[in-house]
Write a protein that holds these residues in place. Structure first.
Motif, mmCIF file in Angstrom:
data_model
loop_
_atom_site.group_PDB
_atom_site.id
_atom_site.type_symbol
_atom_site.label_atom_id
_atom_site.label_comp_id
_atom_site.label_asym_id
_atom_site.label_seq_id
_atom_site.Cartn_x
_atom_site.Cartn_y
_atom_site.Cartn_z
ATOM 1 N N ARG A 121 -13.597 21.745 58.036
ATOM 2 C CA ARG A 121 -12.393 21.904 58.857
ATOM 3 C C ARG A 121 -11.896 20.558 59.369
ATOM 4 N NH1 ARG A 121 -11.513 27.314 61.315
ATOM 5 N NH2 ARG A 121 -13.017 28.655 60.300
ATOM 6 N N VAL A 122 -12.848 19.694 59.747
ATOM 7 C CA VAL A 122 -12.458 18.366 60.212
ATOM 8 C C VAL A 122 -11.735 17.618 59.088
ATOM 9 C CG1 VAL A 122 -13.254 16.155 61.119
ATOM 10 C CG2 VAL A 122 -14.388 18.252 61.832
ATOM 11 N N ALA A 123 -12.303 17.711 57.886
ATOM 12 C CA ALA A 123 -11.680 17.033 56.740
ATOM 13 C C ALA A 123 -10.278 17.597 56.493
ATOM 14 C CB ALA A 123 -12.549 17.190 55.499
ATOM 15 N N ILE A 124 -10.131 18.909 56.668
ATOM 16 C CA ILE A 124 -8.809 19.528 56.490
ATOM 17 C C ILE A 124 -7.864 19.056 57.594
ATOM 18 C CG2 ILE A 124 -7.546 21.722 56.489
ATOM 19 C CD1 ILE A 124 -10.137 22.964 55.246
ATOM 20 N N ALA A 125 -8.385 18.995 58.822
ATOM 21 C CA ALA A 125 -7.554 18.518 59.938
ATOM 22 C C ALA A 125 -7.086 17.090 59.686
ATOM 23 C CB ALA A 125 -8.348 18.584 61.243
ATOM 24 N N ARG A 126 -7.963 16.279 59.135
ATOM 25 C CA ARG A 126 -7.597 14.892 58.850
ATOM 26 C C ARG A 126 -6.449 14.859 57.843
ATOM 27 N NH1 ARG A 126 -12.131 10.861 56.569
ATOM 28 N NH2 ARG A 126 -12.102 12.360 54.873
ATOM 29 N N ALA A 127 -6.542 15.720 56.833
ATOM 30 C CA ALA A 127 -5.471 15.787 55.835
ATOM 31 C C ALA A 127 -4.180 16.321 56.458
ATOM 32 C CB ALA A 127 -5.898 16.658 54.664
ATOM 33 N N VAL A 128 -4.303 17.320 57.317
ATOM 34 C CA VAL A 128 -3.116 17.925 57.942
ATOM 35 C C VAL A 128 -2.409 16.918 58.846
ATOM 36 C CG1 VAL A 128 -2.400 19.638 59.661
ATOM 37 C CG2 VAL A 128 -3.897 20.318 57.778
ATOM 38 N N ALA A 129 -3.194 16.185 59.653
ATOM 39 C CA ALA A 129 -2.604 15.218 60.585
ATOM 40 C C ALA A 129 -1.862 14.119 59.836
ATOM 41 C CB ALA A 129 -3.700 14.603 61.461
ATOM 42 N N TYR A 130 -2.290 13.853 58.628
ATOM 43 C CA TYR A 130 -1.712 12.794 57.798
ATOM 44 C C TYR A 130 -0.322 13.188 57.283
ATOM 45 C CZ TYR A 130 -1.946 9.121 54.185
ATOM 46 O OH TYR A 130 -1.728 8.026 53.391
ATOM 47 N N ARG A 131 0.008 14.444 57.360
ATOM 48 C CA ARG A 131 1.291 15.006 56.898
ATOM 49 C C ARG A 131 1.617 14.591 55.460
ATOM 50 N NH1 ARG A 131 4.761 12.289 61.283
ATOM 51 N NH2 ARG A 131 3.236 10.723 60.658
ATOM 52 N N PRO A 132 0.769 14.972 54.507
ATOM 53 C CA PRO A 132 1.058 14.607 53.123
ATOM 54 C C PRO A 132 2.107 15.540 52.524
ATOM 55 C CG PRO A 132 -0.922 15.923 53.195
ATOM 56 C CD PRO A 132 -0.436 15.805 54.617
ATOM 57 N N GLN A 133 2.735 15.094 51.449
ATOM 58 C CA GLN A 133 3.630 15.995 50.717
ATOM 59 C C GLN A 133 2.816 16.884 49.792
ATOM 60 O OE1 GLN A 133 6.306 12.826 49.169
ATOM 61 N NE2 GLN A 133 7.923 14.193 49.868
ATOM 62 N N VAL A 134 1.740 16.280 49.252
ATOM 63 C CA VAL A 134 0.869 17.034 48.357
ATOM 64 C C VAL A 134 -0.558 16.949 48.875
ATOM 65 C CG1 VAL A 134 -0.093 17.163 46.035
ATOM 66 C CG2 VAL A 134 2.329 16.648 46.344
ATOM 67 N N LEU A 135 -1.187 18.104 48.927
ATOM 68 C CA LEU A 135 -2.578 18.160 49.369
ATOM 69 C C LEU A 135 -3.434 18.599 48.188
ATOM 70 C CD1 LEU A 135 -4.726 18.112 51.579
ATOM 71 C CD2 LEU A 135 -3.973 20.369 52.300
ATOM 72 N N LEU A 136 -4.388 17.749 47.806
ATOM 73 C CA LEU A 136 -5.287 18.084 46.708
ATOM 74 C C LEU A 136 -6.621 18.506 47.294
ATOM 75 C CD1 LEU A 136 -4.681 15.037 44.334
ATOM 76 C CD2 LEU A 136 -3.536 17.249 44.302
ATOM 77 N N MET A 137 -7.169 19.594 46.770
ATOM 78 C CA MET A 137 -8.460 20.045 47.287
ATOM 79 C C MET A 137 -9.410 20.258 46.122
ATOM 80 S SD MET A 137 -7.123 22.543 50.299
ATOM 81 C CE MET A 137 -8.268 22.024 51.526
ATOM 82 N N ASP A 138 -10.529 19.523 46.160
ATOM 83 C CA ASP A 138 -11.484 19.561 45.058
ATOM 84 C C ASP A 138 -12.669 20.448 45.415
ATOM 85 O OD1 ASP A 138 -12.965 19.100 42.839
ATOM 86 O OD2 ASP A 138 -13.498 17.037 43.323
ATOM 87 N N GLU A 139 -12.614 21.689 45.010
ATOM 88 C CA GLU A 139 -13.669 22.667 45.315
ATOM 89 C C GLU A 139 -14.146 22.525 46.758
ATOM 90 O OE1 GLU A 139 -16.510 23.623 42.441
ATOM 91 O OE2 GLU A 139 -15.526 22.565 40.804
ATOM 92 N N PRO A 140 -13.240 22.617 47.705
ATOM 93 C CA PRO A 140 -13.628 22.267 49.080
ATOM 94 C C PRO A 140 -14.628 23.241 49.699
ATOM 95 C CG PRO A 140 -11.425 23.201 49.042
ATOM 96 C CD PRO A 140 -11.840 23.035 47.615
ATOM 97 N N PHE A 141 -14.674 24.467 49.180
ATOM 98 C CA PHE A 141 -15.542 25.452 49.838
ATOM 99 C C PHE A 141 -16.765 25.799 49.000
ATOM 100 C CE2 PHE A 141 -11.143 26.994 51.283
ATOM 101 C CZ PHE A 141 -11.042 25.934 52.158
ATOM 102 N N ALA A 142 -17.024 25.003 47.977
ATOM 103 C CA ALA A 142 -18.127 25.329 47.068
ATOM 104 C C ALA A 142 -19.478 25.228 47.768
ATOM 105 C CB ALA A 142 -18.094 24.401 45.858
ATOM 106 N N ALA A 143 -19.545 24.418 48.826
ATOM 107 C CA ALA A 143 -20.853 24.182 49.448
ATOM 108 C C ALA A 143 -21.008 24.881 50.801
ATOM 109 C CB ALA A 143 -21.093 22.682 49.599
#
Lengths: 286, 257
Positions: A158-180
């Motif tokens: 969630r922290v990693a997602i928050a970091r991406a969200v705060a960054y306000r990207p146009q494109v968000l890439l997620m590499d098997e984020p919930f596999a672990a």
């Protein structure tokens, strides 16, 4: 099998947010070359949430690294909003599978989320507001002073997602984020992604090996073949926009789509798919 | 552990050894064997007073300056060499070569080059104490986590910001391990640098006592060196706990699970 037409038959928008054309990646290894990705072509329109699903070892991570500019492709192009990707683009954020290794253990949760903004020289007040909002949107506004390693795996992601969200990207890439993470946490995080996607209108490319997850999350699912990888199928997910873990997963249409993707993956595992077979398959679906 | 228990552990064995020493040396008439009470008295009369300012403080000053530059240079050069692949490949054999040279043999050479002065002594300390920090830093930079590195790259954290927020903190555990070694090497070289052509300092004074058969005084000088080493270790631990609290926390958690 009654599966609706693929998006291949739909009109392609003028300038896609993300455009991958003929992407090929060959690794040079001692004693020869390994072709991880052969020929990948697909587009993401602005604001789309697309899942990439493929058998394990189908070059998903390689593909994502090429798209995010972290790795150079052998041939083909990646374009973000019409401009060629040659290095990590400013308006793109990546969430990695290894949450434990993608957050800085010497920084608090808040400092982790804030760092990319600080690096972009975002003014302090604005930064604070963005970090607050991002932490709140992932449900972590109560632990800003903790260190990542003090949190559970799901919370770290969630922290990693928050970091991406705060960054306000146009494109968000997620590499098997919930596999672990464990299954329950995974369900929560899936819903979180849908919520964030709706709130921000960000374009998301979500890579997974989990068939149910891809169908549940995506508006579109791109099925990859096994390595050397090509696009095996580009499938529109015509499930209602409001999804929830209980009802959506119980829909007959969900079952249909997941079975279809499952069959495709099984077929992908059998070996490299020739264009001919793919074409036949597509023809039979129409 | 409770504070009382900690203190007991800290002083327990030393007290026991002193008692044992007292018992074994009791009644001994050997001129070369020190006795605890006499030694404590000599320690006080020899080192508290003028000698403290003339010999101990200058020595400590040179040690501090030498260690400061050894650590600072080690970190800066280590970051530079570690993050530049061609530089690393170019310098690594050379560094191993220089590291293998025992610094005491450099003393006569540095005396000729720099002269007999404080700079020479500081240079001797740096020449020996820099290696653990430098080589550990190079190794640490080489081994930074690839996922963290990708995270930095994807968020455009590069250049100085990358060093400050990513590389330097990531390498701190290795740096601190190097510093720990550098401290004792520095202390040894402080003494050795003062044994050649010197007229003040701890090393000089201890050798002087030895040559004049002032055996109790010589022993007391050795105790002072031990106490300085202990002081350095305590300061090091204090700093390390603060700088690396995240590292120890992280390790505890990974060991638990």
């Amino acid at each position: 099998m009654t599966v609706s037409e693929t998006t291949m038959n739909q009109p392609v928008q003028a300038v896609p947010m993300l455009s991958v054309r003929g992407l090929q990646k060959i690794y040079k290894v001692p004693g020869g070359e390994v072709e991880a990705v052969r020929d990948l072509t697909f587009d993401l329109a602005e604001g789309e949430l697309v899942c990439l699903v493929g058998p394990s070892g189908s070059g998903k991570t390689t593909l994502l690294k090429c798209i995010s500019g972290l790795m150079e492709q052998t041939s083909g192009t990646v374009e973000l909003n019409g401009s060629k990707v040659t290095g990590p683009p400013k308006s793109m954020a990546v969430v990695f599978q290894e949450y434990g290794r993608s957050l800085f253990p010497w920084m608090t949760v808040r400092a982790n989320v804030e760092l990319p903004l600080k690096n972009q020289k975002v003014p302090k007040n604005e930064r604070a507001a963005l970090v607050d909002a991002a932490l709140k949107s992932v449900g972590l506004d109560h632990v800003p002073k903790s260190y990542p390693w003090q949190l559970s795996g799901g919370m770290q992601q969630r922290v990693a997602i928050a970091r991406a969200v705060a960054y306000r990207p146009q494109v968000l890439l997620m590499d098997e984020p919930f596999a672990a993470v464990d299954a329950q946490t995974r369900a929560d995080l899936e819903d979180l992604i849908r919520t964030i996607w709706k709130q921000l209108g960000v374009t998301i490319l979500f890579v997974t090996h989990d068939i149910d997850e891809s169908v549940y999350l995506g508006e579109r699912v791109i099925v990859l073949s096994s390595s050397p990888t090509v696009v095996q199928e580009d499938l529109k997910i015509d499930l209602p926009a409001e999804r929830d873990q209980l009802n959506t997963r119980a829909l007959p249409r969900f079952m249909e789509l997941r079975s279809h993707v499952y069959a495709e993956i099984q077929r992908a595992k059998l070996g490299p798919v020739t264009e001919q077979i793919t074409a036949q398959r597509r023809a039979s679906l129409k | 552990m409770s504070p009382l228990k900690r203190v007991t552990y800290f002083v327990g064995l030393p007290i026991l050894l002193i008692v044992l020493w007292y018992a074994l040396s009791f009644g001994s008439t050997n001129f070369f064997v020190p006795k605890p009470i006499e030694l404590a008295q000599t320690l006080w009369t020899t080192w508290i007073g003028d000698r403290f300012f003339d010999d101990v403080l200058p020595s400590l000053g040179r040690l501090a300056v030498g260690l400061f530059f050894a650590i600072a240079l080690g970190i800066v050069l280590g970051l530079l060499i570690g993050s530049t692949r061609w530089l690393r490949n170019l310098l690594e054999p050379l560094l191993e070569f220089f590291r293998a040279i025992p610094p005491p043999v450099l003393v006569p050479l540095l005396m000729l080059l720099i002269g007999v002065n404080d700079s020479m002594k500081v240079a001797v300390i740096i020449s020996g104490a820099i290696w653990p920090v430098l080589l550990n830093t190079v190794e640490g930079v080489r081994a930074v986590d690839s996922v963290l590195n990708d995270s930095c790259r994807s968020y455009g954290i590069a250049g100085f910001a990358r060093i400050r927020y990513f590389v330097l903190p990531a390498v701190t555990p290795q740096i601190m391990a190097g510093v720990r070694q550098s401290l004792s090497i520095g202390l040894i070289l402080m003494v050795i640098s003062e044994m050649f052509a010197s007229s003040s300092g701890l090393g000089f004074t201890i050798v002087q006592f030895q040559r004049n058969f002032a055996i109790p005084e010589m022993w007391s000088g050795i105790v002072v060196l031990g106490l300085i080493g202990l002081g350095l270790a305590i300061i090091f631990q204090f700093v390390e706990r603060r700088v690396l609290h995240w590292y120890h926390g992280l390790k505890e958690i990974t060991h638990d699970s």
